[in-house]
Design an enzyme around this catalytic site. Structure first.
Site, PDB file in Angstrom:
ATOM      1  N   HIS A  65      41.188  37.886  48.244  1.00  0.00           N
ATOM      2  CA  HIS A  65      40.095  37.638  47.374  1.00  0.00           C
ATOM      3  C   HIS A  65      40.153  36.168  46.816  1.00  0.00           C
ATOM      4  CE1 HIS A  65      39.643  41.990  47.461  1.00  0.00           C
ATOM      5  NE2 HIS A  65      40.884  42.130  47.161  1.00  0.00           N
ATOM      6  N   HIS A  93      45.836  31.372  40.260  1.00  0.00           N
ATOM      7  CA  HIS A  93      44.864  31.630  41.536  1.00  0.00           C
ATOM      8  C   HIS A  93      43.563  30.987  40.987  1.00  0.00           C
ATOM      9  CE1 HIS A  93      44.044  34.928  38.830  1.00  0.00           C
ATOM     10  NE2 HIS A  93      42.682  34.662  39.203  1.00  0.00           N
ATOM     11  N   HIS A  95      38.841  30.524  41.459  1.00  0.00           N
ATOM     12  CA  HIS A  95      37.609  30.903  42.008  1.00  0.00           C
ATOM     13  C   HIS A  95      36.906  29.881  42.325  1.00  0.00           C
ATOM     14  CE1 HIS A  95      38.633  35.292  40.192  1.00  0.00           C
ATOM     15  NE2 HIS A  95      39.325  34.327  39.363  1.00  0.00           N
ATOM     16  N   GLU A 105      33.768  31.248  36.664  1.00  0.00           N
ATOM     17  CA  GLU A 105      33.793  32.525  36.200  1.00  0.00           C
ATOM     18  C   GLU A 105      32.919  32.558  34.874  1.00  0.00           C
ATOM     19  OE1 GLU A 105      37.098  35.089  37.224  1.00  0.00           O
ATOM     20  OE2 GLU A 105      35.713  35.383  38.637  1.00  0.00           O
ATOM     21  N   HIS A 118      43.114  29.872  37.159  1.00  0.00           N
ATOM     22  CA  HIS A 118      43.533  30.804  36.135  1.00  0.00           C
ATOM     23  C   HIS A 118      45.273  30.877  36.381  1.00  0.00           C
ATOM     24  CE1 HIS A 118      39.481  33.364  36.247  1.00  0.00           C
ATOM     25  NE2 HIS A 118      39.496  32.300  35.220  1.00  0.00           N
ATOM     26  N   THR A 200      38.875  39.506  35.501  1.00  0.00           N
ATOM     27  CA  THR A 200      37.663  39.410  36.027  1.00  0.00           C
ATOM     28  C   THR A 200      37.608  39.924  37.537  1.00  0.00           C
ATOM     29  OG1 THR A 200      38.085  37.236  37.267  1.00  0.00           O
ATOM     30  CG2 THR A 200      37.417  37.268  34.843  1.00  0.00           C
ATOM     31  N   THR A 201      38.768  40.584  38.014  1.00  0.00           N
ATOM     32  CA  THR A 201      38.775  41.069  39.178  1.00  0.00           C
ATOM     33  C   THR A 201      39.113  42.742  39.094  1.00  0.00           C
ATOM     34  OG1 THR A 201      41.168  40.960  39.734  1.00  0.00           O
ATOM     35  CG2 THR A 201      39.392  39.136  40.422  1.00  0.00           C
TER      36      THR A 201
HETATM   37  C1  LIG Z   1      42.288  39.121  43.330  1.00  0.00           C
HETATM   38  C2  LIG Z   1      43.599  39.565  42.772  1.00  0.00           C
HETATM   39  N1  LIG Z   1      43.275  39.740  41.132  1.00  0.00           N
HETATM   40  C3  LIG Z   1      44.518  39.384  40.626  1.00  0.00           C
HETATM   41  O1  LIG Z   1      45.631  38.895  40.880  1.00  0.00           O
HETATM   42  C4  LIG Z   1      44.409  38.949  38.890  1.00  0.00           C
HETATM   43  C5  LIG Z   1      45.238  39.594  38.039  1.00  0.00           C
HETATM   44  C6  LIG Z   1      45.264  39.454  36.842  1.00  0.00           C
HETATM   45  C7  LIG Z   1      44.085  38.599  36.244  1.00  0.00           C
HETATM   46 CL1  LIG Z   1      44.188  38.502  34.556  1.00  0.00          CL
HETATM   47  C8  LIG Z   1      43.275  38.101  37.205  1.00  0.00           C
HETATM   48  S1  LIG Z   1      42.007  37.175  36.513  1.00  0.00           S
HETATM   49  N2  LIG Z   1      40.969  36.787  37.566  1.00  0.00           N
HETATM   50  O2  LIG Z   1      41.405  38.113  35.269  1.00  0.00           O
HETATM   51  O3  LIG Z   1      42.611  35.999  35.731  1.00  0.00           O
HETATM   52  C9  LIG Z   1      43.287  38.477  38.359  1.00  0.00           C
HETATM   53  C10 LIG Z   1      43.886  41.079  43.117  1.00  0.00           C
HETATM   54  C11 LIG Z   1      43.039  42.165  42.604  1.00  0.00           C
HETATM   55  C12 LIG Z   1      43.390  43.336  42.721  1.00  0.00           C
HETATM   56  C13 LIG Z   1      44.281  43.549  43.933  1.00  0.00           C
HETATM   57  C14 LIG Z   1      44.682  42.626  44.648  1.00  0.00           C
HETATM   58  C15 LIG Z   1      44.559  41.415  44.089  1.00  0.00           C
HETATM   59  O4  LIG Z   1      45.206  40.266  44.804  1.00  0.00           O
HETATM   60 ZN   LIG Z   2      40.977  34.812  38.264  1.00  0.00          ZN
END
Ligand SMILES: C[C@@H](NC(=O)c1ccc(Cl)c(S(N)(=O)=O)c1)c1ccccc1O
Ligand SMILES: [Zn+2]
Length: 258
Positions: A65, A93, A95, A105, A118, A200-201
């Site tokens: 992702h 990571h 977006h 986002e 992020h 957000t995911t």
């Molecule tokens: C895409 C990736 N999401 C995260 O790792 C992620 C974790 C914590 C936060 Cl706070 C965020 S965020 N975007 O809100 O900053 C993104 C993901 C999601 C589910 C399964 C596998 C995987 O790799």
């Molecule tokens: Zn993110």
């Protein structure tokens, strides 16, 4: 079907498997700058502070992702809306869009940036691990950094130069070089918006204190192109992997600047 960002499995379909998608504190949001409230005690009490130990090697993962850098060193974020709690850096990571006109986002008065970085932290003062913290209302804190096309970001080179080797979903690699997450932040880290939101995911847990810096950082066109050449878990080009803004509902956005 696995969640993603295509028409068939994208953000508008996530509510099926993750009902919290329509919850009261979802992220991202559109930041309406005139509605944000200046809050001197967020600024006054204790300024936001980061104390990151540079990584001695860089662990990169194409998680299907996004491209993620797993942090192994001790890195602490505290202060500002986090008060005295110490949040530990777990991973970062990004977006991004297929073109420079979209990809972030969070939006600012409807403006979308080309990408958003992020830095994900978990509350080590109250919980024992990221997994323990991820579902708690004060479990996570994420620094959101807007990316705009311009000069290359040297500290990001270790990621953009290796995207070619991380093409497919599941690919991992360790690069034997140092990386200081502090150098991924904008020069001005005093001016930010902050509000209570979510991942957000999927699984979209409502556990994030968001801190979104006003000042964007620049990545070169080549660095942005490197991201767009990654391949996602469905074998498509990993592009437009951003969730559009969710409803603000009964929330207030605070700002640290006038
Ligand atoms: C895409 C990736 N999401 C995260 O790792 C992620 C974790 C914590 C936060 Cl706070 C965020 S965020 N975007 O809100 O900053 C993104 C993901 C999601 C589910 C399964 C596998 C995987 O790799
Ligand atoms: Zn993110």
């Amino acid at each position: 079907a696995h969640w993603g960002y295509m028409t068939t499995n994208g953000p508008s379909t996530w509510g099926k498997d993750f009902p919290i998608a329509n919850g009261e504190r979802q992220s991202p949001i559109d930041i309406v700058t005139t509605a944000a409230e200046y809050d001197s005690d967020v600024l006054g009490s204790n300024a936001l502070s980061t104390n990151y130990t540079p990584e001695s090697e860089v662990k990169l993962v194409n998680n299907g992702h996004s491209i993620m850098c797993q942090i192994t060193k001790k890195g602490v974020l505290t202060g500002g809306p986090l008060g005295k709690d110490e949040y530990r850096l777990e991973q970062f990571h990004l977006h991004w869009g297929a073109e420079d006109n979209r990809g972030s986002e969070h939006t600012v008065d409807g403006k979308m940036y080309a990408s958003e970085l992020h830095l994900v932290h978990w509350n080590a003062s109250k919980y024992s691990s990221f997994a323990d913290a991820v579902q708690k209302p004060d479990g996570l804190a994420v620094l959101g950094i807007f990316i705009t096309p311009g000069v290359a970001c040297n500290q990001f080179k270790v990621i953009s130069d290796n995207c070619g080797k991380l093409k497919t979903s599941g690919a991992e690699m360790t690069v034997d070089t140092t990386l200081d997450p502090t150098l991924l932040l904008p020069s001005n880290t005093s001016d930010y918006w902050t509000y209570l939101g979510s991942l957000t995911t999927p699984p979209l847990f409502e556990s994030v204190t968001w801190i979104v810096f006003k000042e964007p950082v620049e990545y070169s066109k080549e660095q942005l192109l490197a991201l767009r050449n990654l391949v996602d878990s469905d074998g498509n080009h990993m592009q437009d992997n951003y969730r559009p803004p969710a409803a603000l509902k009964q929330r207030k956005v605070k700002k640290t600047f006038t």
